[in-house]
Design a protein around this motif. Structure first.
Motif, PDB file in Angstrom:
ATOM      1  N   GLN A  48       2.927   5.845  -6.233  1.00 35.73           N
ATOM      2  CA  GLN A  48       1.658   5.425  -6.846  1.00 35.73           C
ATOM      3  C   GLN A  48       1.090   4.207  -6.124  1.00 35.73           C
ATOM      4  O   GLN A  48       1.773   3.571  -5.332  1.00 35.73           O
ATOM      5  N   THR A  49      -0.169   3.910  -6.431  1.00 38.52           N
ATOM      6  CA  THR A  49      -0.853   2.803  -5.750  1.00 38.52           C
ATOM      7  C   THR A  49      -1.703   1.998  -6.734  1.00 38.52           C
ATOM      8  O   THR A  49      -2.144   2.536  -7.745  1.00 38.52           O
TER       9      THR A  49
ATOM     10  N   PHE B 178       3.804   1.464  -5.001  1.00 34.79           N
ATOM     11  CA  PHE B 178       5.213   1.492  -5.386  1.00 34.79           C
ATOM     12  C   PHE B 178       5.652   2.938  -5.485  1.00 34.79           C
ATOM     13  O   PHE B 178       4.819   3.846  -5.539  1.00 34.79           O
ATOM     14  N   LEU B 179       6.959   3.127  -5.471  1.00 32.99           N
ATOM     15  CA  LEU B 179       7.452   4.461  -5.773  1.00 32.99           C
ATOM     16  C   LEU B 179       8.525   4.358  -6.832  1.00 32.99           C
ATOM     17  O   LEU B 179       9.162   3.307  -7.001  1.00 32.99           O
ATOM     18  N   ILE B 180       8.684   5.448  -7.564  1.00 33.25           N
ATOM     19  CA  ILE B 180       9.685   5.521  -8.609  1.00 33.25           C
ATOM     20  C   ILE B 180      10.569   6.725  -8.300  1.00 33.25           C
ATOM     21  O   ILE B 180      10.071   7.821  -8.022  1.00 33.25           O
TER      22      ILE B 180
ATOM     23  N   GLY C 173       0.854  -1.191   0.000  1.00 40.41           N
ATOM     24  CA  GLY C 173       0.000   0.000   0.000  1.00 40.41           C
ATOM     25  C   GLY C 173       0.884   1.232   0.000  1.00 40.41           C
ATOM     26  O   GLY C 173       1.950   1.239   0.629  1.00 40.41           O
ATOM     27  N   SER C 174       0.482   2.271  -0.700  1.00 41.48           N
ATOM     28  CA  SER C 174       1.399   3.405  -0.851  1.00 41.48           C
ATOM     29  C   SER C 174       1.620   4.148   0.462  1.00 41.48           C
ATOM     30  O   SER C 174       2.589   4.880   0.606  1.00 41.48           O
ATOM     31  N   ASP C 175       0.752   3.944   1.443  1.00 43.42           N
ATOM     32  CA  ASP C 175       1.012   4.527   2.761  1.00 43.42           C
ATOM     33  C   ASP C 175       2.376   4.080   3.290  1.00 43.42           C
ATOM     34  O   ASP C 175       3.071   4.835   3.962  1.00 43.42           O
ATOM     35  N   GLU C 176       2.755   2.849   2.954  1.00 39.54           N
ATOM     36  CA  GLU C 176       4.058   2.355   3.404  1.00 39.54           C
ATOM     37  C   GLU C 176       5.206   3.082   2.694  1.00 39.54           C
ATOM     38  O   GLU C 176       6.286   3.263   3.270  1.00 39.54           O
TER      39      GLU C 176
END
Ligand SMILES: *Cc1c(COP(=O)(O)O)cnc(C)c1O
Length: 356
Positions: free
Chosen positions: A205-206, A220-222, A84-87
């Motif tokens: 992003q999620t 995920f993040l980029i 989850g993008s909160d992480e």
């Protein structure tokens, strides 16, 4: 509270998720979930992986990272996977802020930014949105420390052009700018194309919104590969198996039927504009939105009254306390059938208020 709890956690105010009531079947337009189920290929992938539940998932997430890298035109080393993008927000704030490295976020935005800032006891700059609810780019340029905001912003739905985000990135190359793109697929422009150009950019992003996977917990993040390496170090200090087997497989499968999700996003954007027109006809003030929700103010009564009346009628929308938000409600855009139920409940409610 027990006498055992660490002093540092005694006064925390946790994030409050939108209600998920179990008492009856609501038309649920309060947590920005997708009205569309996952693609059949995703279901098959989940089923296949469930048969291997006795085995740990791949802690490196190689296959999913490669699939995302290909999809977004970056290298696998630019991708960091999260539950989850909160992480992602948690790891980035853990890594790049501390007592002397502050954080700046808008006064009206996603509630979790403040929660993490408080959790890590950070010096905070709250940057007010402008009068028209747009992000104050100049104020972010001069704010110190990591800049965090959602684009499109929540709960307003208003997006910022990428050229404006570039101004923030350039204003101080020695601080991180984190752009939370949870809603980017509903009509805004992504900053992912800037990742090769700015090593201080993190794009989050999620799969929860446009890819119909809120229940699977995948984000995920980029970012620049050196940022990803640092976050990986923290992940291996926290939870190396943060993405479960089924979710990892679902994430890959979802990328294989992009047309399905793109089509769903198009439907939601069309529904959004239909609902906007109808609300405006009823006298509501509706902010421009590039997201899968609308932020609207009723012609009469408060946001809270609108929310409560609709809950009574079996339609859940979100009302957010706060001086600048409490006269509005946030309405998730669902299927046209759901939106018709919302509109007729709203029409009924407004008539009741006028007649009273
Ligand atoms: C929904 C949302 C998230 C969280 O998404 P998850 O991936 O489900 O944790 C993050 N940021 C914003 C602005 C959101 O609205």
């Amino acid at each position: 509270m027990t006498r055992f709890l660490s002093e540092q956690f005694r006064y925390l105010e946790p994030y409050v998720p939108g209600e998920q009531p179990q008492d009856k079947a609501y038309v649920k337009l309060n947590t920005n979930e997708s009205p569309f189920g996952p693609d059949p290929g995703v279901l098959k992938a989940v089923q296949r992986e469930a048969e291997r539940l006795q085995l740990y998932p791949d802690p490196t997430g190689k296959a999913l990272k490669e699939a995302l890298a290909k999809y977004y035109g970056v290298a696998a080393g630019n991708v960091f996977l999260v539950n989850g993008s909160d992480e992602a927000l948690n790891y980035a704030i853990m890594a790049y802020c501390d007592e002397i490295l502050p954080i700046a976020y808008p006064d009206v935005s996603y509630g979790f930014y403040k929660v993490f800032a408080d959790l890590y006891n950070l010096p905070q700059t709250v940057v007010p949105l402008k009068e028209d609810f747009t992000i104050d780019v100049d104020a972010f340029c001069s704010a110190k420390g990591m800049a965090v905001f959602a684009n499109p912003n929540a709960p307003t739905g208003i997006d910022l052009p990428v050229s404006e985000i570039e101004r923030i990135l350039q204003s101080d190359p020695d601080r991180i700018v984190l752009v939370d793109e949870a809603y980017v697929d509903f009509g805004a422009e992504s900053c992912i194309s800037l990742v090769g150009k700015y090593d201080n950019l993190i794009v989050v992003q999620t799969y929860s919104k446009a890819r119909s996977m809120a229940g699977a917990r995948l984000g995920f993040l980029i970012a620049d590969a050196s940022i990803v390496q640092e976050l990986e170090m923290l992940r291996y200090c926290t939870n190396p198996y943060n993405i479960n087997r089924m979710t990892m497989a679902a994430g890959i499968a979802a990328l294989e039927n992009d047309a399905y999700y793109k089509n769903n996003c198009r439907t939601i954007m069309e529904n959004r504009e239909t609902v906007r027109e109808k609300l405006e006809e009823m006298g509501c003030e509706v902010l421009p939105s590039s997201a899968n929700f609308l932020f609207a103010k009723p012609p009469i009564g408060t946001g809270e009254e609108w929310y409560l009346a609709l809950k009574e009628k079996g339609v859940l929308i979100r009302w957010l306390k706060g001086i600048r938000t409490s006269s509005y409600v946030r309405i998730t855009i669902g299927s046209m059938e759901q939106m018709k139920a919302f509109l007729s409940a709203t029409r009924e409610y407004l008539k009741e208020v006028q007649d009273a």
